[in-house]
Design a protein around this motif. Structure first.
Motif, PDB file in Angstrom:
ATOM      1  N   ASN A 190      -7.922  -6.245  -1.249  1.00  0.00           N
ATOM      2  CA  ASN A 190      -8.215  -4.920  -1.805  1.00  0.00           C
ATOM      3  C   ASN A 190      -7.524  -3.878  -0.937  1.00  0.00           C
ATOM      4  O   ASN A 190      -7.390  -4.068   0.281  1.00  0.00           O
ATOM      5  CB  ASN A 190      -9.724  -4.669  -1.845  1.00  0.00           C
ATOM      6  CG  ASN A 190     -10.410  -5.496  -2.910  1.00  0.00           C
ATOM      7  OD1 ASN A 190     -10.011  -5.496  -4.064  1.00  0.00           O
ATOM      8  ND2 ASN A 190     -11.441  -6.236  -2.521  1.00  0.00           N
ATOM      9  N   TYR A 191      -7.116  -2.791  -1.553  1.00  0.00           N
ATOM     10  CA  TYR A 191      -6.298  -1.813  -0.845  1.00  0.00           C
ATOM     11  C   TYR A 191      -6.889  -0.407  -0.916  1.00  0.00           C
ATOM     12  O   TYR A 191      -7.579  -0.052  -1.872  1.00  0.00           O
ATOM     13  CB  TYR A 191      -4.879  -1.783  -1.429  1.00  0.00           C
ATOM     14  CG  TYR A 191      -4.216  -3.135  -1.465  1.00  0.00           C
ATOM     15  CD1 TYR A 191      -3.563  -3.658  -0.353  1.00  0.00           C
ATOM     16  CD2 TYR A 191      -4.258  -3.913  -2.627  1.00  0.00           C
ATOM     17  CE1 TYR A 191      -2.969  -4.902  -0.388  1.00  0.00           C
ATOM     18  CE2 TYR A 191      -3.663  -5.167  -2.662  1.00  0.00           C
ATOM     19  CZ  TYR A 191      -3.026  -5.654  -1.535  1.00  0.00           C
ATOM     20  OH  TYR A 191      -2.447  -6.891  -1.577  1.00  0.00           O
ATOM     21  N   GLU A 192      -6.578   0.359   0.116  1.00  0.00           N
ATOM     22  CA  GLU A 192      -6.871   1.795   0.126  1.00  0.00           C
ATOM     23  C   GLU A 192      -5.555   2.530  -0.060  1.00  0.00           C
ATOM     24  O   GLU A 192      -4.540   2.145   0.536  1.00  0.00           O
ATOM     25  CB  GLU A 192      -7.511   2.206   1.449  1.00  0.00           C
ATOM     26  CG  GLU A 192      -8.894   1.631   1.683  1.00  0.00           C
ATOM     27  CD  GLU A 192      -9.461   2.070   3.012  1.00  0.00           C
ATOM     28  OE1 GLU A 192     -10.298   2.991   3.022  1.00  0.00           O
ATOM     29  OE2 GLU A 192      -9.056   1.499   4.042  1.00  0.00           O
ATOM     30  N   HIS A 193      -5.587   3.582  -0.872  1.00  0.00           N
ATOM     31  CA  HIS A 193      -4.367   4.338  -1.161  1.00  0.00           C
ATOM     32  C   HIS A 193      -4.517   5.766  -0.631  1.00  0.00           C
ATOM     33  O   HIS A 193      -5.572   6.385  -0.775  1.00  0.00           O
ATOM     34  CB  HIS A 193      -4.093   4.353  -2.658  1.00  0.00           C
ATOM     35  CG  HIS A 193      -3.992   2.974  -3.245  1.00  0.00           C
ATOM     36  ND1 HIS A 193      -2.851   2.208  -3.149  1.00  0.00           N
ATOM     37  CD2 HIS A 193      -4.909   2.212  -3.912  1.00  0.00           C
ATOM     38  CE1 HIS A 193      -3.062   1.040  -3.747  1.00  0.00           C
ATOM     39  NE2 HIS A 193      -4.289   1.014  -4.214  1.00  0.00           N
ATOM     40  N   THR A 215       2.086   2.075   6.338  1.00  0.00           N
ATOM     41  CA  THR A 215       0.669   2.193   6.691  1.00  0.00           C
ATOM     42  C   THR A 215       0.128   3.597   6.425  1.00  0.00           C
ATOM     43  O   THR A 215      -1.084   3.806   6.448  1.00  0.00           O
ATOM     44  CB  THR A 215       0.445   1.842   8.175  1.00  0.00           C
ATOM     45  OG1 THR A 215       1.269   2.691   8.993  1.00  0.00           O
ATOM     46  CG2 THR A 215       0.800   0.389   8.443  1.00  0.00           C
ATOM     47  N   ILE A 219      -0.546   2.956   2.114  1.00  0.00           N
ATOM     48  CA  ILE A 219      -1.420   1.900   1.595  1.00  0.00           C
ATOM     49  C   ILE A 219      -1.905   1.046   2.760  1.00  0.00           C
ATOM     50  O   ILE A 219      -1.165   0.840   3.728  1.00  0.00           O
ATOM     51  CB  ILE A 219      -0.667   1.027   0.560  1.00  0.00           C
ATOM     52  CG1 ILE A 219      -1.589  -0.033  -0.038  1.00  0.00           C
ATOM     53  CG2 ILE A 219       0.572   0.396   1.159  1.00  0.00           C
ATOM     54  CD1 ILE A 219      -0.954  -0.827  -1.183  1.00  0.00           C
ATOM     55  N   ARG A 220      -3.153   0.584   2.661  1.00  0.00           N
ATOM     56  CA  ARG A 220      -3.694  -0.294   3.692  1.00  0.00           C
ATOM     57  C   ARG A 220      -4.597  -1.353   3.078  1.00  0.00           C
ATOM     58  O   ARG A 220      -5.315  -1.076   2.115  1.00  0.00           O
ATOM     59  CB  ARG A 220      -4.483   0.496   4.745  1.00  0.00           C
ATOM     60  CG  ARG A 220      -3.615   1.430   5.567  1.00  0.00           C
ATOM     61  CD  ARG A 220      -4.357   2.060   6.724  1.00  0.00           C
ATOM     62  NE  ARG A 220      -3.506   2.966   7.473  1.00  0.00           N
ATOM     63  CZ  ARG A 220      -3.861   3.571   8.605  1.00  0.00           C
ATOM     64  NH1 ARG A 220      -5.072   3.360   9.110  1.00  0.00           N
ATOM     65  NH2 ARG A 220      -3.015   4.377   9.216  1.00  0.00           N
ATOM     66  N   ARG A 221      -4.528  -2.532   3.619  1.00  0.00           N
ATOM     67  CA  ARG A 221      -5.406  -3.627   3.195  1.00  0.00           C
ATOM     68  C   ARG A 221      -6.800  -3.386   3.791  1.00  0.00           C
ATOM     69  O   ARG A 221      -6.936  -3.116   4.973  1.00  0.00           O
ATOM     70  CB  ARG A 221      -4.851  -4.961   3.695  1.00  0.00           C
ATOM     71  CG  ARG A 221      -5.787  -6.161   3.522  1.00  0.00           C
ATOM     72  CD  ARG A 221      -5.196  -7.361   4.249  1.00  0.00           C
ATOM     73  NE  ARG A 221      -6.002  -8.550   4.096  1.00  0.00           N
ATOM     74  CZ  ARG A 221      -6.964  -8.929   4.937  1.00  0.00           C
ATOM     75  NH1 ARG A 221      -7.273  -8.174   5.980  1.00  0.00           N
ATOM     76  NH2 ARG A 221      -7.627 -10.058   4.731  1.00  0.00           N
ATOM     77  N   LYS A 222      -7.822  -3.496   2.966  1.00  0.00           N
ATOM     78  CA  LYS A 222      -9.179  -3.350   3.459  1.00  0.00           C
ATOM     79  C   LYS A 222      -9.590  -4.616   4.205  1.00  0.00           C
ATOM     80  O   LYS A 222      -9.409  -5.726   3.677  1.00  0.00           O
ATOM     81  CB  LYS A 222     -10.155  -3.105   2.301  1.00  0.00           C
ATOM     82  CG  LYS A 222      -9.962  -1.785   1.587  1.00  0.00           C
ATOM     83  CD  LYS A 222     -10.996  -1.624   0.475  1.00  0.00           C
ATOM     84  CE  LYS A 222     -10.814  -0.303  -0.260  1.00  0.00           C
ATOM     85  NZ  LYS A 222     -11.807  -0.152  -1.361  1.00  0.00           N
ATOM     86  N   GLN A 255       0.398  -5.771   8.965  1.00  0.00           N
ATOM     87  CA  GLN A 255       1.051  -4.889   7.994  1.00  0.00           C
ATOM     88  C   GLN A 255       2.173  -4.192   8.738  1.00  0.00           C
ATOM     89  O   GLN A 255       1.936  -3.515   9.742  1.00  0.00           O
ATOM     90  CB  GLN A 255       0.091  -3.855   7.417  1.00  0.00           C
ATOM     91  CG  GLN A 255       0.792  -2.954   6.388  1.00  0.00           C
ATOM     92  CD  GLN A 255      -0.134  -1.963   5.710  1.00  0.00           C
ATOM     93  OE1 GLN A 255      -1.347  -2.031   5.860  1.00  0.00           O
ATOM     94  NE2 GLN A 255       0.440  -1.039   4.957  1.00  0.00           N
TER      95      GLN A 255
END
Length: 211
Positions: free
Chosen positions: A171-174, A100, A103-106, A96
Motif C-alpha cells: 500500500n502506498y502514500e501519495h 520518496t 510516493i512511499r510504501r506504507k 526505496q
C-alpha cells in the motif's frame, strides 16, 4: 481603521503560507527516522542517482554503504526502478531508491513476516535468484491496477508466485495535494535467497511425493 485592514491582510497572508507549507510537505523526515551508518562502513552514492533519498521497510531514511548487501549497493540502470526487495526465510528488507518525495510504501511488518514464512518451505539447497515486477496504479485512487513480470522471472515458479503476491500487497502514500498519485508506473526488483535446509535424500522424497 486602515491599520486594522492591513493587519487582517497580514494574518491572511500568514495563514496562506502556513497552509501551502503543510500541503507541500506531506512527507517529512526527522533525525529520529534516520538510521546511522556504522563507523566502519564507507558511504556510497545513492543507487537511484545523486540527491535521491533511500528508505527502508520501516520508512526510515538510510544511506547506501559498503555494509549493505551487494543487491542494494549497485547503481540502478532502470529509470523506473523504485523499490528493491530482498527476501529470505530469515530476512525481509526493502530499499526505496527513487521519488520518496512523491510516493512511499506504507510499512507492513506483519505482511513482511508472512513473506519470510513462505520462503521457509523452499529452503532446500543454497540458491539465489531475482525477478522484476512492473506495477501500475490507478490514476485516481492510487490503488494497484496492474501487476506483471518485467524482463526477469524467477526460475522457480512457486518463488515467482511468492514475489508477485508480495508486491501486490503493498500500500502506498501519495504526496499530492488531493491524494491522487503522481507516480503510477514503476518497477520493484527482487532478490530471493534460499538456504540448504534439507538433505538430498529428503529432497528426493519430497519430489517423489509430488509425482
Amino acid at each position: 481603521m486602515k491599520f486594522s485592514f492591513q493587519f487582517v491582510l497580514f494574518l491572511c497572508f500568514l495563514s496562506f503560507v502556513s497552509c501551502q507549507t503543510t500541503k507541500d510537505s506531506t512527507f517529512t523526515t526527522t533525525e529520529e527516522t534516520k538510521v546511522e551508518v556504522p563507523a566502519t562502513q564507507e558511504i556510497l552514492p545513492p543507487p537511484g542517482g545523486e540527491g535521491e533519498m533511500i528508505l527502508n521497510e520501516k520508512g526510515e531514511e538510510v544511506q547506501n554503504h559498503t555494509g549493505e548487501i551487494p543487491f542494494f549497493q549497485k547503481k540502478s540502470e532502470l529509470p523506473l526502478e523504485l523499490f528493491r526487495v530482498y527476501i529470505a526465510s530469515d530476512s525481509y528488507m526493502v530499499r526505496q531508491i527513487r521519488y520518496t518525495d512523491k510516493i512511499r510504501r506504507k510499512p507492513d511488518p506483519g505482511g513482511d513476516e508472512l513473506s519470510k514464512e513462505e520462503m521457509k518451505k523452499y529452503d532446500l539447497l543454497s540458491f539465489v535468484d531475482d525477478g522484476i515486477i512492473s506495477i501500475g496504479l490507478n490514476s485516481v485512487t492510487g490503488k494497484l491496477e496492474s501487476i506483471s513480470f518485467d524482463r526477469r522471472v524467477p526460475r522457480i515458479n512457486d518463488i515467482a508466485k511468492i514475489i508477485q503476491n508480495d508486491a501486490s500487497r503493498f500500500n502506498y502514500e501519495h504526496a499530492s495535494k488531493d491524494g491522487t498519485p503522481i507516480v503510477t508506473k514503476f518497477l520493484v526488483t527482487y532478490q530471493i535467497r534460499l538456504y540448504p535446509g534439507k538433505t538430498r535424500d529428503e529432497i528426493k522424497q519430497m519430489l517423489q511425493k509430488k509425482k
